[in-house]
Design a protein around this motif. Structure first.
Motif, PDB file in Angstrom:
ATOM      1  N   UNK A  58       8.733 -49.912  17.153  1.00  0.00           N
ATOM      2  CA  UNK A  58       8.428 -48.798  16.257  1.00  0.00           C
ATOM      3  C   UNK A  58       9.204 -48.861  14.961  1.00  0.00           C
ATOM      4  N   UNK A  59      10.113 -49.830  14.835  1.00  0.00           N
ATOM      5  CA  UNK A  59      10.886 -49.972  13.600  1.00  0.00           C
ATOM      6  C   UNK A  59       9.946 -50.301  12.434  1.00  0.00           C
ATOM      7  N   UNK A  60      10.268 -49.778  11.233  1.00  0.00           N
ATOM      8  CA  UNK A  60       9.391 -50.049  10.080  1.00  0.00           C
ATOM      9  C   UNK A  60       9.231 -51.548   9.779  1.00  0.00           C
ATOM     10  N   UNK A  61      10.174 -52.371  10.245  1.00  0.00           N
ATOM     11  CA  UNK A  61      10.052 -53.824  10.002  1.00  0.00           C
ATOM     12  C   UNK A  61       8.746 -54.387  10.553  1.00  0.00           C
ATOM     13  N   UNK A  62       8.193 -53.735  11.578  1.00  0.00           N
ATOM     14  CA  UNK A  62       6.943 -54.239  12.169  1.00  0.00           C
ATOM     15  C   UNK A  62       5.712 -53.794  11.377  1.00  0.00           C
ATOM     16  N   UNK A  63       5.948 -53.001  10.341  1.00  0.00           N
ATOM     17  CA  UNK A  63       4.870 -52.519   9.453  1.00  0.00           C
ATOM     18  C   UNK A  63       3.729 -51.853  10.215  1.00  0.00           C
ATOM     19  N   UNK A  64       4.082 -51.224  11.303  1.00  0.00           N
ATOM     20  CA  UNK A  64       3.061 -50.512  12.083  1.00  0.00           C
ATOM     21  C   UNK A  64       2.274 -51.398  13.035  1.00  0.00           C
ATOM     22  N   UNK A  65       2.543 -52.685  13.034  1.00  0.00           N
ATOM     23  CA  UNK A  65       1.803 -53.609  13.905  1.00  0.00           C
ATOM     24  C   UNK A  65       2.296 -53.482  15.353  1.00  0.00           C
ATOM     25  N   UNK A  66       1.410 -53.185  16.251  1.00  0.00           N
ATOM     26  CA  UNK A  66       1.764 -53.132  17.675  1.00  0.00           C
ATOM     27  C   UNK A  66       0.662 -53.819  18.481  1.00  0.00           C
ATOM     28  N   UNK A  67       0.982 -54.371  19.632  1.00  0.00           N
ATOM     29  CA  UNK A  67       2.319 -54.425  20.214  1.00  0.00           C
ATOM     30  C   UNK A  67       3.060 -55.696  19.796  1.00  0.00           C
ATOM     31  N   UNK A  68       4.349 -55.521  19.530  1.00  0.00           N
ATOM     32  CA  UNK A  68       5.186 -56.665  19.187  1.00  0.00           C
ATOM     33  C   UNK A  68       6.334 -56.765  20.183  1.00  0.00           C
ATOM     34  N   UNK A  69       6.841 -57.959  20.300  1.00  0.00           N
ATOM     35  CA  UNK A  69       7.831 -58.222  21.331  1.00  0.00           C
ATOM     36  C   UNK A  69       8.935 -59.084  20.738  1.00  0.00           C
ATOM     37  N   UNK A  70      10.172 -58.795  21.135  1.00  0.00           N
ATOM     38  CA  UNK A  70      11.288 -59.611  20.661  1.00  0.00           C
ATOM     39  C   UNK A  70      11.748 -60.564  21.746  1.00  0.00           C
ATOM     40  N   UNK A  71      11.899 -61.829  21.404  1.00  0.00           N
ATOM     41  CA  UNK A  71      12.365 -62.803  22.384  1.00  0.00           C
ATOM     42  C   UNK A  71      13.655 -63.434  21.853  1.00  0.00           C
ATOM     43  N   UNK A  72      14.729 -63.311  22.660  1.00  0.00           N
ATOM     44  CA  UNK A  72      16.017 -63.865  22.241  1.00  0.00           C
ATOM     45  C   UNK A  72      15.958 -65.384  22.324  1.00  0.00           C
ATOM     46  N   UNK A  73      16.447 -66.025  21.269  1.00  0.00           N
ATOM     47  CA  UNK A  73      16.454 -67.483  21.243  1.00  0.00           C
ATOM     48  C   UNK A  73      17.757 -67.911  20.565  1.00  0.00           C
ATOM     49  N   UNK A  74      18.728 -68.304  21.361  1.00  0.00           N
ATOM     50  CA  UNK A  74      20.057 -68.609  20.811  1.00  0.00           C
ATOM     51  C   UNK A  74      20.639 -67.353  20.188  1.00  0.00           C
ATOM     52  N   UNK A  75      21.032 -67.458  18.917  1.00  0.00           N
ATOM     53  CA  UNK A  75      21.660 -66.304  18.279  1.00  0.00           C
ATOM     54  C   UNK A  75      20.646 -65.473  17.500  1.00  0.00           C
ATOM     55  N   UNK A  76      19.375 -65.857  17.558  1.00  0.00           N
ATOM     56  CA  UNK A  76      18.378 -65.065  16.822  1.00  0.00           C
ATOM     57  C   UNK A  76      17.319 -64.469  17.760  1.00  0.00           C
ATOM     58  N   UNK A  77      16.592 -63.544  17.193  1.00  0.00           N
ATOM     59  CA  UNK A  77      15.462 -62.948  17.903  1.00  0.00           C
ATOM     60  C   UNK A  77      14.186 -63.354  17.190  1.00  0.00           C
ATOM     61  N   UNK A  78      13.240 -63.836  18.000  1.00  0.00           N
ATOM     62  CA  UNK A  78      11.923 -64.140  17.427  1.00  0.00           C
ATOM     63  C   UNK A  78      10.989 -62.992  17.781  1.00  0.00           C
ATOM     64  N   UNK A  79      10.297 -62.515  16.776  1.00  0.00           N
ATOM     65  CA  UNK A  79       9.407 -61.377  17.013  1.00  0.00           C
ATOM     66  C   UNK A  79       7.962 -61.847  17.060  1.00  0.00           C
ATOM     67  N   UNK A  80       7.303 -61.459  18.155  1.00  0.00           N
ATOM     68  CA  UNK A  80       5.979 -62.001  18.457  1.00  0.00           C
ATOM     69  C   UNK A  80       4.945 -60.885  18.609  1.00  0.00           C
ATOM     70  N   UNK A  81       3.751 -61.261  18.282  1.00  0.00           N
ATOM     71  CA  UNK A  81       2.630 -60.346  18.498  1.00  0.00           C
ATOM     72  C   UNK A  81       1.689 -60.977  19.519  1.00  0.00           C
TER      73      UNK A  81
END
Ligand SMILES: [Zn+2]
Length: 345
Positions: free
Chosen positions: A293-316
């Motif tokens: 629901x964070x504005x970073x997703x620009x209203x796009x749902x559903x999105x998912x965060x996947x931890x990868x090392x020290x970063x998070x990859x955000x996927x739709x």
């Protein structure tokens, strides 16, 4: 995609997102509606006979009460868990707005109003039709609405109960053109099933599904239909309406439609497991963990965060193949022009 499946997917993805562990997927889930309470509304009653056969012997209020009670019995016999409520089970006058109020008060999941049609001095019109709430699109639709709504003049104080609505004045119906009908899709589905069942007889002529400003449906807050099971003014239809055996068949027709409705809207959907759907559309990556629901997703749902090392990859999305994911890519790129398809392990 049918709306129930869309809703289901949304549910699953949101569940995934908030659950952190992307392996906890619900592969099977009850979706859509659950049919727990059905309100059956036999039209008219008491001082309001509804339409009457030419010889004065058959009254709409009696015919529809019989069909309604039989329908209720069929439902209760087959589905003892479904609560069946009648707006009337005897020969009693009930105001139109009270009928909807009974359904709303009981949190009904479905409202079925049963009526008999009639036209003046015309033996030609015959058959069945089923109505959903909306704005009438033709003069003949307006005539039926006028006829069924005119009952309110028998009610005390109808002027204030219906916000000054005059059933005979076309201008009164303009309010219905602005109506948002949240349950139109389900109402139309049931109407369609009822008409298909009716076309098997005894009254086979299918006059289709109609939309109009019917006061009895107006305030219903659930899927609602009004079915006209034949013409009192047609000698052939009348013969069927008078026959107890044929009325039983009509009740059974509505019952079959309710069953189909129940099956359709209570379908359990099985999705492939996440391992079988490894394709995603990556929208961006970040060192920050971002909440749904964070504005970073620009209203796009559903999105998912996947931890990868020290970063998070955000996927739709979740797809079984690259081809499937590619279909959604243009849509996602409207929000994230650099989005691309990826396969997660
Ligand atoms: Zn009627």
């Amino acid at each position: 995609m049918p709306f129930k499946v869309r809703r289901f997917l949304l549910f699953v993805f949101l569940g995934l997102f908030s659950g952190h562990n992307s392996l906890t997927i619900i592969a099977k889930e009850q979706v859509g509606l659950q049919l727990k309470t059905i309100v059956i509304d036999p039209g008219h009653g008491g001082k309001d006979a509804g339409c009457v056969s030419r010889d004065g012997k058959t009254l709409e209020k009696d015919v529809v009460l019989d069909v309604a009670l039989q329908l209720g019995k069929l439902i209760k016999d087959k589905y003892p868990d479904i609560k069946v409520i009648y707006t009337r089970s005897t020969d009693k006058f009930i105001a139109l707005d009270q009928r909807a109020a009974i359904a709303n008060r009981n949190n009904a999941d479905l409202f079925i109003s049963i009526h008999v049609n009639s036209v003046k001095n015309n033996n030609a019109a015959k058959g069945t039709e089923t109505w959903v709430m909306g704005m009438h699109k033709s003069e003949s639709n307006f005539e039926v609405c006028k006829q069924e709504n005119s009952v309110i003049v028998l009610e005390e104080d109808y002027g204030s109960n219906y916000q000054g609505f005059d059933p005979k004045n076309p201008e009164s119906y303009i309010i219905f053109s602005l109506l948002q009908n949240a349950h139109l899709e389900q109402s139309l589905y049931l109407a369609d099933k009822i008409q298909t069942q009716f076309s098997k007889g005894p009254i086979k002529k299918d006059r289709g599904i109609k939309q109009g400003g019917l006061l009895v449906l107006w305030k219903c807050t659930m899927p609602a239909v009004l079915t006209e099971i034949g013409f009192m003014s047609n000698s052939e239809d009348l013969k069927s309406l008078r026959s107890a055996t044929q009325r039983q068949k009509m009740a059974n027709g509505i019952f079959q439609a309710v069953q189909q409705y129940k099956q359709s809207f209570e379908t359990v959907v099985e999705l492939p497991s996440p391992a079988q759907r490894p394709y995603r559309i990556q929208i961006f990556a970040s060192s920050k963990k971002i909440a749904p629901g964070d504005p970073s997703f620009k209203g796009l749902t559903p999105c998912e965060g996947i931890a990868s090392g020290s970063i998070y990859k955000y996927m739709y999305g979740k797809y079984t193949s690259e081809e499937e994911a590619r279909k959604d890519l243009p849509y996602v790129r409207r929000y994230f022009p650099e989005a691309y398809i990826t396969k997660v392990k």
